[in-house]
Every structure is written in structure tokens, then in C-alpha cells.
Design a protein around this motif. Structure first.
Motif, mmCIF file in Angstrom:
data_model
loop_
_atom_site.group_PDB
_atom_site.id
_atom_site.type_symbol
_atom_site.label_atom_id
_atom_site.label_comp_id
_atom_site.label_asym_id
_atom_site.label_seq_id
_atom_site.Cartn_x
_atom_site.Cartn_y
_atom_site.Cartn_z
ATOM 1 N N GLY A 107 -92.598 2.504 -1.140
ATOM 2 C CA GLY A 107 -93.078 1.399 -1.681
ATOM 3 C C GLY A 107 -93.431 1.503 -2.983
ATOM 4 N N GLN A 108 -93.891 2.511 -3.432
ATOM 5 C CA GLN A 108 -94.516 2.515 -4.996
ATOM 6 C C GLN A 108 -93.180 2.541 -5.792
ATOM 7 N N ARG A 109 -92.341 3.382 -5.448
ATOM 8 C CA ARG A 109 -91.016 3.315 -6.253
ATOM 9 C C ARG A 109 -90.210 2.218 -6.279
ATOM 10 N N TRP A 110 -90.360 1.292 -5.266
ATOM 11 C CA TRP A 110 -89.518 -0.031 -5.075
ATOM 12 C C TRP A 110 -90.426 -0.815 -6.239
ATOM 13 N N TYR A 111 -91.720 -0.999 -5.968
ATOM 14 C CA TYR A 111 -92.432 -2.076 -6.785
ATOM 15 C C TYR A 111 -92.507 -1.430 -8.167
ATOM 16 N N GLN A 112 -92.364 -0.111 -8.453
ATOM 17 C CA GLN A 112 -92.106 0.283 -9.851
ATOM 18 C C GLN A 112 -90.841 -0.400 -10.445
ATOM 19 N N THR A 113 -90.042 -0.326 -9.872
ATOM 20 C CA THR A 113 -88.794 -0.826 -10.178
ATOM 21 C C THR A 113 -88.879 -2.263 -10.465
ATOM 22 N N LEU A 114 -89.409 -3.205 -9.393
ATOM 23 C CA LEU A 114 -89.425 -4.600 -9.315
ATOM 24 C C LEU A 114 -90.238 -4.850 -10.672
ATOM 25 N N LEU A 115 -91.451 -4.256 -10.866
ATOM 26 C CA LEU A 115 -92.149 -4.509 -12.031
ATOM 27 C C LEU A 115 -92.009 -4.046 -13.433
ATOM 28 N N ASN A 116 -91.162 -3.135 -13.244
ATOM 29 C CA ASN A 116 -90.587 -2.316 -14.521
ATOM 30 C C ASN A 116 -91.677 -1.504 -14.955
ATOM 31 N N ARG A 117 -92.727 -0.904 -14.143
ATOM 32 C CA ARG A 117 -93.455 0.097 -14.785
ATOM 33 C C ARG A 117 -94.397 0.631 -13.841
ATOM 34 N N GLN A 118 -95.161 1.568 -14.180
ATOM 35 C CA GLN A 118 -95.784 2.541 -13.250
ATOM 36 C C GLN A 118 -97.127 1.537 -12.892
ATOM 37 N N PRO A 119 -98.025 2.014 -11.711
ATOM 38 C CA PRO A 119 -98.988 1.403 -11.425
ATOM 39 C C PRO A 119 -99.824 1.419 -12.253
ATOM 40 N N ASP A 120 -100.845 0.500 -12.640
ATOM 41 C CA ASP A 120 -102.090 0.683 -13.434
ATOM 42 C C ASP A 120 -103.132 1.526 -12.775
ATOM 43 N N ILE A 179 -84.951 -16.346 -14.717
ATOM 44 C CA ILE A 179 -84.910 -15.932 -13.387
ATOM 45 C C ILE A 179 -83.442 -15.562 -13.125
ATOM 46 N N LYS A 180 -82.468 -16.202 -13.551
ATOM 47 C CA LYS A 180 -80.913 -15.646 -13.263
ATOM 48 C C LYS A 180 -81.088 -14.143 -13.791
ATOM 49 N N GLY A 181 -81.664 -13.722 -14.931
ATOM 50 C CA GLY A 181 -81.386 -12.183 -15.366
ATOM 51 C C GLY A 181 -82.174 -11.457 -14.593
ATOM 52 N N GLU A 182 -83.367 -12.095 -14.105
ATOM 53 C CA GLU A 182 -84.037 -11.033 -13.053
ATOM 54 C C GLU A 182 -83.672 -10.692 -11.842
ATOM 55 N N ARG A 183 -82.746 -11.883 -11.317
ATOM 56 C CA ARG A 183 -82.078 -11.915 -10.023
ATOM 57 C C ARG A 183 -80.785 -10.855 -10.234
ATOM 58 N N GLU A 184 -80.073 -10.981 -11.231
ATOM 59 C CA GLU A 184 -79.203 -9.881 -11.481
ATOM 60 C C GLU A 184 -79.707 -8.343 -11.545
ATOM 61 N N ARG A 185 -80.838 -8.325 -12.365
ATOM 62 C CA ARG A 185 -81.373 -7.047 -12.214
ATOM 63 C C ARG A 185 -81.735 -6.497 -10.770
ATOM 64 N N LEU A 210 -82.252 -2.780 -7.021
ATOM 65 C CA LEU A 210 -82.900 -2.945 -5.773
ATOM 66 C C LEU A 210 -82.054 -3.336 -4.715
ATOM 67 N N ASN A 211 -80.852 -3.691 -4.882
ATOM 68 C CA ASN A 211 -79.964 -4.170 -3.741
ATOM 69 C C ASN A 211 -80.409 -5.241 -3.024
ATOM 70 N N ILE A 212 -81.083 -6.266 -3.766
ATOM 71 C CA ILE A 212 -81.576 -7.431 -3.172
ATOM 72 C C ILE A 212 -80.187 -8.478 -3.000
ATOM 73 N N ASP A 213 -79.935 -8.785 -1.700
ATOM 74 C CA ASP A 213 -78.721 -9.537 -1.341
ATOM 75 C C ASP A 213 -78.932 -11.165 -1.295
ATOM 76 N N GLU A 214 -80.124 -11.302 -0.926
ATOM 77 C CA GLU A 214 -80.463 -12.885 -0.520
ATOM 78 C C GLU A 214 -81.656 -13.185 -1.603
ATOM 79 N N PHE A 215 -81.109 -13.784 -2.542
ATOM 80 C CA PHE A 215 -82.050 -14.421 -3.579
ATOM 81 C C PHE A 215 -81.420 -15.422 -4.258
#
Length: 130
Positions: free
Chosen positions: A17-30, A69-75, A80-85
Motif C-alpha cells: 500500500g505504501q509503495r502504491w500510494y508513493q507512486t500515486l502521490l509522486n513522493r515518500q510519506p511525510d 487530469i489527462k496527463g495524470e490518467r496516462e501516468r 500503476l496499471n489503472i485500467d478503468e479511469f
């Protein structure tokens, strides 16, 4: 007077979960106060907590404001292999938005202001109040 906010998302495995959210948010936890818990300050006074536990069904979505939003969806599709967005808009709504799920079923999303002047004013307000 309310001056801060936290919201919590639960994941079955905190390391994943931490790894996934780090990728989503583009940074380490605070902040990692203890085992099974990680926290990010998304904007001043607004914290996202990721905790190990049983994910809640049908809560959310938590939507985060982004400039593109389109750029973030592409990222997210790529990293993260998001397929439904799907991205949606309605004439009477001042933003376009989209919702997706994390691997644990938590509903998340992004939104983008259609009026870029309004977007810049919101960002200035947040930066000034930081």
C-alpha cells in the motif's frame, strides 16, 4: 473552528500500500508514526492516512485536484496499471473529473478546473494560507 483534516484509507498489506500510494502521490510519506501506517500531507492541513487493515467498501471517492487530469490518467495507466479511469464533464459543473480504484477497492479520483484562471486563484489561496 475546524483547521485541519485527515482521511484514512485501509489496505491489506502496508508495504504494498505504501509503495502504491508513493507512486500515486509522486513522493515518500511525510510521517510514519508506527508500524502499519503512513501519512502524506496532501496540502497544508489536509492529510491522507494509509493504514493496514480491512478496506471499507463503497466509501469515497477521495478526489484530488490536479492541473492536468489527462496527463495524470496516462501516468497512472502506465505506472500503476489503472485500467478503468474515465474522465467526465457536465456543462453546469466547473471541473472535469474521473474516478478509479486502488488495488484494495478504495475509490479515488482526480479533478481539474475547466477555468484555468479559477484554478490559479485557488492555488494562490492555498499557497498563501500555508
Amino acid at each position: 473552528m475546524i483547521f485541519e483534516m485527515t482521511t484514512q484509507i485501509r489496505v491489506k498489506d502496508i508495504k504494498e500500500g505504501q509503495r502504491w500510494y508513493q507512486t500515486l502521490l509522486n513522493r515518500q510519506p511525510d510521517f510514519i508514526p508506527h508500524k502499519g501506517f503512513a501519512e502524506w500531507e496532501i496540502i497544508s492541513g489536509c492529510w491522507l492516512q494509509v493504514a493496514e487493515g480491512t478496506p471499507s467498501e463503497e466509501s469515497g471517492p477521495i478526489r484530488l485536484g490536479v492541473r492536468d487530469i489527462k496527463g495524470e490518467r496516462e501516468r497512472l495507466v502506465k505506472e500503476l496499471n489503472i485500467d478503468e479511469f474515465e474522465i467526465y464533464s457536465r456543462r453546469e459543473v466547473p471541473v472535469k473529473w474521473g474516478t478509479f480504484t486502488d488495488p484494495w477497492g478504495n475509490l479515488l479520483g482526480f479533478f481539474e478546473y475547466l477555468d484555468k484562471t479559477e484554478e490559479e486563484e485557488r492555488i494562490k489561496t492555498l499557497v498563501v494560507n500555508k
